[in-house]
Write a protein that holds these residues in place. Structure first.
Motif, short mmCIF file in Angstrom:
data_model
loop_
_atom_site.label_atom_id
_atom_site.label_comp_id
_atom_site.label_asym_id
_atom_site.label_seq_id
_atom_site.Cartn_x
_atom_site.Cartn_y
_atom_site.Cartn_z
N TYR A 122 44.17 46.09 47.00
CA TYR A 122 44.17 46.58 45.02
C TYR A 122 43.31 45.75 44.00
N ALA A 123 42.15 45.79 45.27
CA ALA A 123 40.75 44.67 44.12
C ALA A 123 40.27 46.13 43.40
N ASP A 124 39.98 45.47 42.23
CA ASP A 124 38.98 46.08 41.72
C ASP A 124 37.34 46.12 41.27
N PRO A 125 36.36 47.14 42.25
CA PRO A 125 35.23 47.02 42.54
C PRO A 125 34.42 46.64 41.82
N PHE A 126 34.74 47.35 40.33
CA PHE A 126 33.78 46.70 39.59
C PHE A 126 34.07 45.40 38.89
N SER A 127 34.79 44.92 38.75
CA SER A 127 34.74 43.19 38.97
C SER A 127 34.13 43.10 39.25
N ASP A 128 33.86 41.83 38.31
CA ASP A 128 32.69 40.76 38.11
C ASP A 128 33.19 39.55 38.78
N SER A 129 34.80 39.48 38.37
CA SER A 129 35.35 38.21 39.34
C SER A 129 35.56 37.93 40.43
N GLN A 130 34.80 36.46 40.62
CA GLN A 130 35.31 35.59 41.86
C GLN A 130 36.42 35.57 42.71
N GLU A 131 36.75 35.59 41.22
CA GLU A 131 38.71 34.34 41.11
C GLU A 131 39.13 35.58 42.58
N ILE A 132 40.39 34.64 43.36
CA ILE A 132 41.41 35.58 44.25
C ILE A 132 41.95 35.23 43.77
N ASP A 133 43.60 36.31 43.20
CA ASP A 133 45.03 36.17 42.79
C ASP A 133 46.26 36.18 44.18
N LEU A 134 46.01 34.94 44.25
CA LEU A 134 46.81 34.42 45.86
C LEU A 134 48.47 35.14 45.50
N SER A 135 48.66 35.62 44.45
CA SER A 135 50.18 36.06 44.27
C SER A 135 50.63 37.27 45.11
N ILE A 136 49.06 38.40 44.77
CA ILE A 136 49.65 39.36 45.51
C ILE A 136 49.18 39.62 47.10
N LEU A 137 48.74 38.21 47.81
CA LEU A 137 47.95 37.64 49.34
C LEU A 137 49.58 37.90 49.90
#
Length: 165
Positions: A122-137
């Motif tokens: 569910y990655a947003d390819p246009f997001s500049d965020s390098q932070e990984i949301d571990l809750s969706i893994l």
């Protein structure tokens, strides 16, 4: 030293099977799920092409050891790993391209299995965020993230021995 690289035991249900999670089983589970969810790039050249357009979309870069004497592939892998470190993509090195091919043969045939990219779910390819949301893994993906975090910054990645079957 890296004998099966075992992480704390957890269980995860995937396709009705409960599996303990040594790292090699985590890799297997993550790759099978990514294949089913169509978030897997197979092959060194396709991986490089994907990353050149979308460096935020990859969660893991899994490479197989290059055959002895194959300096061109080795150089490409070194550059790819450096790119992954620079862009916060977790790198994993496995012992055999043949085992990767057997593992994923049901999904793809006739391709180069020296490199696999697992895309971020569910990655947003246009997001500049390098932070990984571990809750969706998944649990297996979190175990792999923990394994990669513990080896982050090592000059040489440990080689994970994949199961024979």
């Amino acid at each position: 030293m890296y004998k099966d690289s075992v992480v704390p035991v957890k269980t995860e249900t995937f396709s009705g099977v409960v599996a303990k999670s040594p790292i090699n089983q985590c890799i297997r589970t993550v790759l099978m799920r990514a294949c089913l969810e169509k978030r897997l790039t197979v092959g060194l050249v396709p991986a490089i092409q994907y990353l050149s357009q979308n460096s935020n979309g990859a969660l893991f870069c899994i490479t197989a050891e290059a055959p002895p004497g194959d300096s061109a592939t080795h150089m490409q892998e070194v550059l790819l790993q450096a790119f992954c470190v620079e862009n916060g993509i977790y790198s994993i090195k496995v012992d055999s391209e043949v085992k990767l091919k057997k593992l994923l043969g049901c999904c793809t045939a006739g391709l180069d299995f020296s490199c696999l990219l697992v895309h971020y779910p569910y990655a947003d390819p246009f997001s500049d965020s390098q932070e990984i949301d571990l809750s969706i893994l998944t649990d297996s993906e979190r175990d792999l993230v923990s394994h990669c975090d513990s080896n982050w910054g090592c000059s040489q990645l440990p080689v994970i021995k994949l199961p024979e079957k």
